[in-house]
Design a protein around this motif. Structure first.
Motif, mmCIF file in Angstrom:
data_model
loop_
_atom_site.group_PDB
_atom_site.id
_atom_site.type_symbol
_atom_site.label_atom_id
_atom_site.label_comp_id
_atom_site.label_asym_id
_atom_site.label_seq_id
_atom_site.Cartn_x
_atom_site.Cartn_y
_atom_site.Cartn_z
ATOM 1 N N PHE A 210 -67.832 49.806 -4.624
ATOM 2 C CA PHE A 210 -67.013 50.226 -5.535
ATOM 3 C C PHE A 210 -66.499 48.959 -6.469
ATOM 4 N N VAL A 211 -65.947 47.838 -5.643
ATOM 5 C CA VAL A 211 -65.407 46.847 -6.388
ATOM 6 C C VAL A 211 -66.041 45.456 -6.720
ATOM 7 N N SER A 212 -67.434 45.584 -6.414
ATOM 8 C CA SER A 212 -68.097 44.489 -6.758
ATOM 9 C C SER A 212 -68.756 44.969 -8.160
ATOM 10 N N GLY A 213 -69.305 43.962 -8.817
ATOM 11 C CA GLY A 213 -70.055 44.068 -10.138
ATOM 12 C C GLY A 213 -71.079 43.029 -10.297
ATOM 13 N N PRO A 214 -71.738 43.107 -11.373
ATOM 14 C CA PRO A 214 -72.634 42.019 -11.885
ATOM 15 C C PRO A 214 -72.273 40.548 -11.445
ATOM 16 N N ARG A 215 -70.957 40.191 -11.929
ATOM 17 C CA ARG A 215 -70.299 38.741 -11.990
ATOM 18 C C ARG A 215 -70.161 38.688 -10.018
ATOM 19 N N ALA A 216 -69.902 39.375 -9.429
ATOM 20 C CA ALA A 216 -69.472 39.050 -7.662
ATOM 21 C C ALA A 216 -70.020 40.248 -7.141
ATOM 22 N N SER A 217 -70.922 40.222 -6.228
ATOM 23 C CA SER A 217 -71.352 41.044 -5.415
ATOM 24 C C SER A 217 -71.316 40.551 -3.923
ATOM 25 N N THR A 218 -71.016 41.138 -2.964
ATOM 26 C CA THR A 218 -71.010 40.748 -1.571
ATOM 27 C C THR A 218 -72.433 41.011 -1.086
ATOM 28 N N LEU A 219 -72.880 40.277 0.211
ATOM 29 C CA LEU A 219 -74.170 40.470 0.647
ATOM 30 C C LEU A 219 -74.540 41.900 1.004
ATOM 31 N N PRO A 220 -73.662 42.776 1.567
ATOM 32 C CA PRO A 220 -74.265 44.070 1.882
ATOM 33 C C PRO A 220 -74.463 44.962 0.696
ATOM 34 N N VAL A 221 -73.868 44.589 -0.565
ATOM 35 C CA VAL A 221 -74.044 45.361 -1.633
ATOM 36 C C VAL A 221 -75.605 44.804 -2.277
ATOM 37 N N GLU A 222 -75.711 43.507 -2.186
ATOM 38 C CA GLU A 222 -77.144 43.068 -2.732
ATOM 39 C C GLU A 222 -78.197 43.481 -1.640
ATOM 40 N N MET A 223 -77.646 43.766 -0.616
ATOM 41 C CA MET A 223 -78.906 44.326 0.609
ATOM 42 C C MET A 223 -79.343 45.751 -0.171
ATOM 43 N N VAL A 224 -78.049 46.596 -0.354
ATOM 44 C CA VAL A 224 -78.308 47.960 -0.641
ATOM 45 C C VAL A 224 -78.949 48.224 -1.876
ATOM 46 N N ARG A 225 -78.676 47.027 -2.942
ATOM 47 C CA ARG A 225 -79.477 47.172 -4.096
ATOM 48 C C ARG A 225 -81.027 46.667 -4.054
ATOM 49 N N TYR A 226 -81.182 45.691 -2.955
ATOM 50 C CA TYR A 226 -82.711 45.362 -2.591
ATOM 51 C C TYR A 226 -83.356 46.792 -2.141
ATOM 52 N N VAL A 227 -82.690 47.188 -1.074
ATOM 53 C CA VAL A 227 -83.461 48.251 -0.238
ATOM 54 C C VAL A 227 -83.901 49.303 -1.195
ATOM 55 N N GLU A 228 -82.804 49.695 -2.321
ATOM 56 C CA GLU A 228 -83.013 50.613 -3.218
ATOM 57 C C GLU A 228 -84.361 50.377 -4.299
ATOM 58 N N GLY A 229 -84.265 48.934 -4.573
ATOM 59 C CA GLY A 229 -85.444 48.691 -5.249
ATOM 60 C C GLY A 229 -86.845 48.761 -4.758
ATOM 61 N N ARG A 230 -86.826 47.899 -3.562
ATOM 62 C CA ARG A 230 -87.945 47.584 -3.033
ATOM 63 C C ARG A 230 -87.946 47.808 -1.487
ATOM 64 N N THR A 231 -89.143 47.995 -0.826
ATOM 65 C CA THR A 231 -88.988 47.991 0.573
ATOM 66 C C THR A 231 -90.084 47.056 1.144
ATOM 67 N N ASP A 232 -89.742 45.706 1.159
ATOM 68 C CA ASP A 232 -90.609 44.859 2.052
ATOM 69 C C ASP A 232 -89.711 43.984 2.987
ATOM 70 N N PRO A 233 -90.542 43.290 3.963
ATOM 71 C CA PRO A 233 -89.699 42.853 5.063
ATOM 72 C C PRO A 233 -88.621 41.735 4.803
ATOM 73 N N MET A 234 -88.298 41.440 3.728
ATOM 74 C CA MET A 234 -87.218 40.427 3.515
ATOM 75 C C MET A 234 -86.054 40.867 4.122
ATOM 76 N N ILE A 235 -85.549 42.247 3.826
ATOM 77 C CA ILE A 235 -84.215 42.448 4.219
ATOM 78 C C ILE A 235 -84.233 42.735 5.938
ATOM 79 N N ALA A 236 -85.648 42.750 6.382
ATOM 80 C CA ALA A 236 -85.580 42.882 7.924
ATOM 81 C C ALA A 236 -85.131 41.203 8.420
ATOM 82 N N ALA A 237 -85.998 40.401 7.757
ATOM 83 C CA ALA A 237 -85.506 38.775 7.918
ATOM 84 C C ALA A 237 -84.001 38.648 7.869
#
Lengths: 265, 279
Positions: A210-237
């Motif tokens: 809720f309180v992140s945005g394009p200017r500043a996003s924490t790691l879990p927020v970036e992880m959610v965005r990544y998993v929503e867009g693609r599913t490859d093993p990078m998030i597993a690493a």
């Protein structure tokens, strides 16, 4: 007892199965992080370290990692600075309204982070705090501060108080008793609270969304965005690295005070 | 050692911070639900019940409520059935591994939720563990769809609730007296009967409390339904986020969040009443 052995053996088997189920997602994540495939395929068709290499050069995730570590460090320190005196007041004070004050401090823990996150978004927007470091730190304090107060109040209440009484009897002024006796006794609990506040902030996902945005996003927020867009093993690493970090902190906390006691109510 | 009453001032800084990050935002949330959205979708400050009327008249609200309650009940019951044997084992065992097993049981609480969801994607996905076993065993010709639908969300949610259930059950097992079971055994009751007539009734308070606690957690879970549901699972939690962040309809998001909170408070009231009776 003759009939008891069979029953307790089947109970042990059931317990082992459940433990396996609880560990399954974590184990699978660790295994798949060494996959050579470009998709989620389990079992992987080949092995490599390419996803760890890719991870290091992935800008948004690395920026998120840095921001999350910074936020969590501020949150842990502020939670202790603010939480320690409050916990002391609750544990040692004998004043009217103490129970009400305790309820006030613990109330945020009863609210779903989904509702808190939305409330923080609406309240912080006019102050320009959304997607800023201070905004994220303040938002996380909503969860970590009550947690630290609860943990430290229990900690102070269970300390043996005869040493303090002895110090006071020998003429030490209250502040001196606190710094020379109480604080050293409470140090393991204090370190454990700080470590758990760091972890809580580092892992906080819903409020951060809720309180992140394009200017500043924490790691879990970036992880959610990544998993929503693609599913490859990078998030597993990345998850494997995080699990190792969490495990290290959990072991440290277990050594200090006992993990089950720390997270239990 | 009791300190003088002025020690209460020590709580002031923390109280002031919580007033800004908790009390004010929650009041603001309530205030927001009485605003309106104008024809352009922009928020119009007002004191009206328009949003509340719209929310409660919309059949979609009822559908979301029903979806959330059914999913939470299924996941919570699943978590109870799985957590019970483990909690009972942990409560009874005097194994020296007890501490380690208990730590493993609650570790999922400390592992990032996104990481755990990713693990379930690898287990349940079209080319994941379960489907590769089913396909190679020749049990199915096509991969079974286990994620991006209700099944995936229910499985992921069940797992995420289990550590809380285990802790709640273990805390509630306090009144479980081993000697009563031994008495039943010495009087000739077979194991199954002992469980049904002695163990289960004695642990009923723990079951009820654990179930309600996890149900409330399930109702407000967001990450698992969002990522394992793949946009096909519509719940109160996912809709609140959609309204607030995607549609930027703040008054409606605030009203739906408060509606959900009121729903949860009703369950918590039941929880409190039961806890008092159990105590």
């Amino acid at each position: 007892m003759n009939t008891g052995a069979g029953a307790s053996r089947s109970l042990a088997f059931a317990a082992a199965g459940v433990i396996g189920l609880l560990l399954a997602p974590v184990v699978v994540v660790v295994v798949i992080s060494f996959s050579a495939d470009s998709f989620i395929v389990f079992p992987p068709s080949g092995w490599s370290l390419r996803w760890y290499e890719r991870l290091l050069s992935h800008r948004p995730l690395m920026a998120g990692l840095q921001l999350s570590a910074t936020v969590a460090a501020f949150v842990a320190v502020l939670s202790l600075i603010l939480g320690l005196p409050a916990a002391l007041a609750l544990a040692r004070g004998n004043f009217p309204g103490r129970e009400a004050l305790r309820a006030f401090f613990l109330a945020p823990l009863l609210l779903p982070t989904l509702v808190l996150g939305l409330a923080l978004l609406l309240a912080f927007q006019p102050f320009g705090l959304i997607a800023t470091l201070p905004g994220l730190v303040l938002a996380h304090l909503t969860v970590t501060l009550p947690f630290v107060v609860r943990m430290m109040a229990t900690n102070f209440a269970t300390l043996p108080d005869d040493l303090e009484a002895a110090a006071a009897t020998l003429g030490a002024p209250p502040l001196r008793v606190f710094f020379r006796v109480t604080l050293p006794l409470a140090a393991p609990g204090l370190a454990a609270s700080g470590a758990l506040a760091f972890l809580l902030s580092f892992d906080e996902t819903v409020i951060s969304l809720f309180v992140s945005g394009p200017r500043a996003s924490t790691l879990p927020v970036e992880m959610v965005r990544y998993v929503e867009g693609r599913t490859d093993p990078m998030i597993a690493a990345l998850s494997t690295v995080l699990v190792c970090g969490t495990l290290a902190v959990a072991v440290a906390v277990e050594r200090m005070i006992g993990l089950t006691r720390a997270v239990g109510r | 050692m009791k300190a003088p009453a002025r020690i209460a001032w020590l709580a002031l800084p923390a109280g002031a911070v919580l007033a800004f990050v908790y009390v004010y935002p929650m009041l603001d949330l309530g205030r927001m639900s009485f605003n309106r959205t104008g024809p352009t979708g922009a928020m119009v400050p007002d004191w009206s019940l328009a949003i509340w009327r719209e929310l409660l008249a919309d059949p979609f609200t009822l559908e979301l409520t029903w979806n959330s309650i059914v999913l939470s009940a299924v996941a919570t019951t699943g978590a109870l059935l799985l957590a019970y044997p483990l909690a009972l084992f942990l409560f009874r065992t005097d194994s020296r591994w007890r501490g380690l097993i208990a730590a493993i049981a609650i570790t999922p609480m400390l592992v990032n939720g996104v990481a755990r969801v990713f693990g379930w994607l690898a287990i349940l996905g079209d080319r994941g563990l379960v489907n590769s076993i089913l396909l190679s065993a020749g049990l199915v010709d096509q991969p079974v769809r286990l994620v991006y639908n209700w099944t995936g969300v229910a499985i992921g949610l069940t797992e995420s609730l289990m550590p809380y259930m285990i802790l709640a059950l273990m805390a509630g097992f306090g009144r479980l007296d081993r000697t009563l079971e031994e008495a039943a055994a010495s009087l000739g009751a077979p194991p199954w009967r002992r469980f049904m007539r002695v163990t289960l009734p004695l642990s009923l308070p723990a079951i009820v409390l654990g179930w309600l606690l996890c149900f409330v957690l399930a109702m407000s879970a967001y990450i698992t339904p969002k990522l394992l549901g793949g946009g096909r699972v519509f719940l109160l939690a996912t809709e609140i986020f959609e309204l607030a962040v995607t549609n930027v309809n703040w008054p409606m998001a605030a009203a739906l969040a408060l509606y959900t909170l009121i729903l949860l408070l009703l369950f918590l009231a039941a929880y409190g009443a039961l806890a008092r009776r159990a105590a």
